[in-house]
Design an enzyme around this catalytic site. Structure first.
Site, PDB file in Angstrom:
ATOM      1  N   GLY A   1       0.783  -1.222   0.000  1.00  0.00           N
ATOM      2  CA  GLY A   1       0.000   0.000   0.000  1.00  0.00           C
ATOM      3  C   GLY A   1       0.820   1.280   0.000  1.00  0.00           C
ATOM      4  O   GLY A   1       0.264   2.372  -0.116  1.00  0.00           O
ATOM      5  N   TYR A   2       2.128   1.174   0.119  1.00  0.00           N
ATOM      6  CA  TYR A   2       2.985   2.362   0.131  1.00  0.00           C
ATOM      7  C   TYR A   2       3.222   2.826  -1.309  1.00  0.00           C
ATOM      8  O   TYR A   2       3.831   2.115  -2.112  1.00  0.00           O
ATOM      9  CB  TYR A   2       4.323   2.080   0.793  1.00  0.00           C
ATOM     10  CG  TYR A   2       4.271   1.805   2.281  1.00  0.00           C
ATOM     11  CD1 TYR A   2       3.140   2.083   3.033  1.00  0.00           C
ATOM     12  CD2 TYR A   2       5.362   1.266   2.947  1.00  0.00           C
ATOM     13  CE1 TYR A   2       3.092   1.841   4.388  1.00  0.00           C
ATOM     14  CE2 TYR A   2       5.330   1.023   4.318  1.00  0.00           C
ATOM     15  CZ  TYR A   2       4.185   1.308   5.033  1.00  0.00           C
ATOM     16  OH  TYR A   2       4.142   1.059   6.380  1.00  0.00           O
TER      17      TYR A   2
END
Length: 278
Positions: free
Chosen positions: A45-46
């Site tokens: 998700g980064y």
């Protein structure tokens, strides 16, 4: 441990935080390795997966020297199935992580969040199958309530599954909620702690004016997402300042040492926006 949430190859994601390009990521990873840091943390998700890509490239020639931790569970696309901790999403997410990281195995896979829509047994069975497939060596959890960790590990051990071995939680001298039950549970179950935001988003470096955060130079200028009460922050900084002066170190070093000295199985996820800062 080096947290790589700041690594980004161009995605629009958290301005003021995710701003480290590939060249700087390479320098930061090599700086970490040269100074004895061999554990690297990222997540799918980064920066929409670009943190994983940057880390994989930086570690390409040093994979055997590194322990890689990545996290999964947050939404990855518009489809209703493209999120959470279902069997389908977990398996697809792991394959995506491996591809972006450029490796054939993840040392530590962490479920980044809870999922109230998926039965816990489904999540744990899928994680166990992923470990047995050889794609992941160990598993852990992040931001789960203590009661759910206890339930999960109990179920895993009772059914001969690979259990959670570590937990990633917000913990610093200014944010100590997990001392209520999380740390005691971890000690009882033998789980290690990975403390994220150990400097409270830079607050515990002492560089911020607590009365004027919006005009400060740093990530907290774009939003105090930890919401530490100013009187609490002032008290913590005063105590850390005295400790730092007594040992001839910086306030940030004192804040990190405070966590590590809380337990022999603790590590801190140090993040940075440049090699100089790291």
């Amino acid at each position: 441990a080096l947290g790589t949430m700041t690594f980004n190859l161009g995605a629009e994601w958290i301005p003021g935080v995710a701003n480290v390009d590939q060249d700087e990521a390479n320098r930061m990873v090599h700086c970490a390795l040269d100074n004895g840091v061999n554990f690297f943390d990222t997540a799918d998700g980064y920066s929409k997966g670009e943190s994983e890509k940057a880390l994989g490239i930086a570690l390409k020639k040093h994979r055997n020297d590194a322990v890689i931790c990545t996290k999964i569970g947050f939404r990855q696309g518009d489809a209703i199935t493209d999120a959470g901790l279902s069997r389908r999403h977990l398996i697809a997410s792991v394959d995506g992580c491996l591809n972006r990281l450029g490796t054939d195995v993840i040392d530590l896979l962490v479920v980044h969040k809870t999922d109230v829509f998926t039965p816990l047994e489904e999540t744990l069975t899928a994680l166990n199958d992923i470990v047995r497939s050889g794609k992941v060596r160990y598993i852990g959890c992040s931001n789960w309530p203590a009661w759910e960790v206890a339930e999960a590990v109990t179920y895993q051990r009772a059914n001969g599954m690979s259990p959670f071995v570590a937990g990633q939680y917000l913990y610093s001298a200014a944010t100590r909620d997990i001392e209520m039950d999380g740390l005691r549970l971890a000690a009882r179950l033998g789980l290690s702690l990975m403390a994220w935001s150990p400097l409270a988003a830079g607050l515990l470096t002492g560089k911020y004016n607590l009365d004027d955060l919006e005009n400060s130079d740093g990530r907290m200028a774009s939003g105090d997402f930890l919401q530490v009460a100013p009187p609490q922050a002032e008290a913590v900084l005063a105590a850390l300042g005295k400790a730092a002066d007594a040992h001839g170190i910086t306030v940030a070093q004192a804040a990190l040492a405070w966590i590590i000295n809380k337990g022999s199985s603790h590590t801190v996820l140090v993040g940075a926006s440049s090699t100089a800062q790291l």
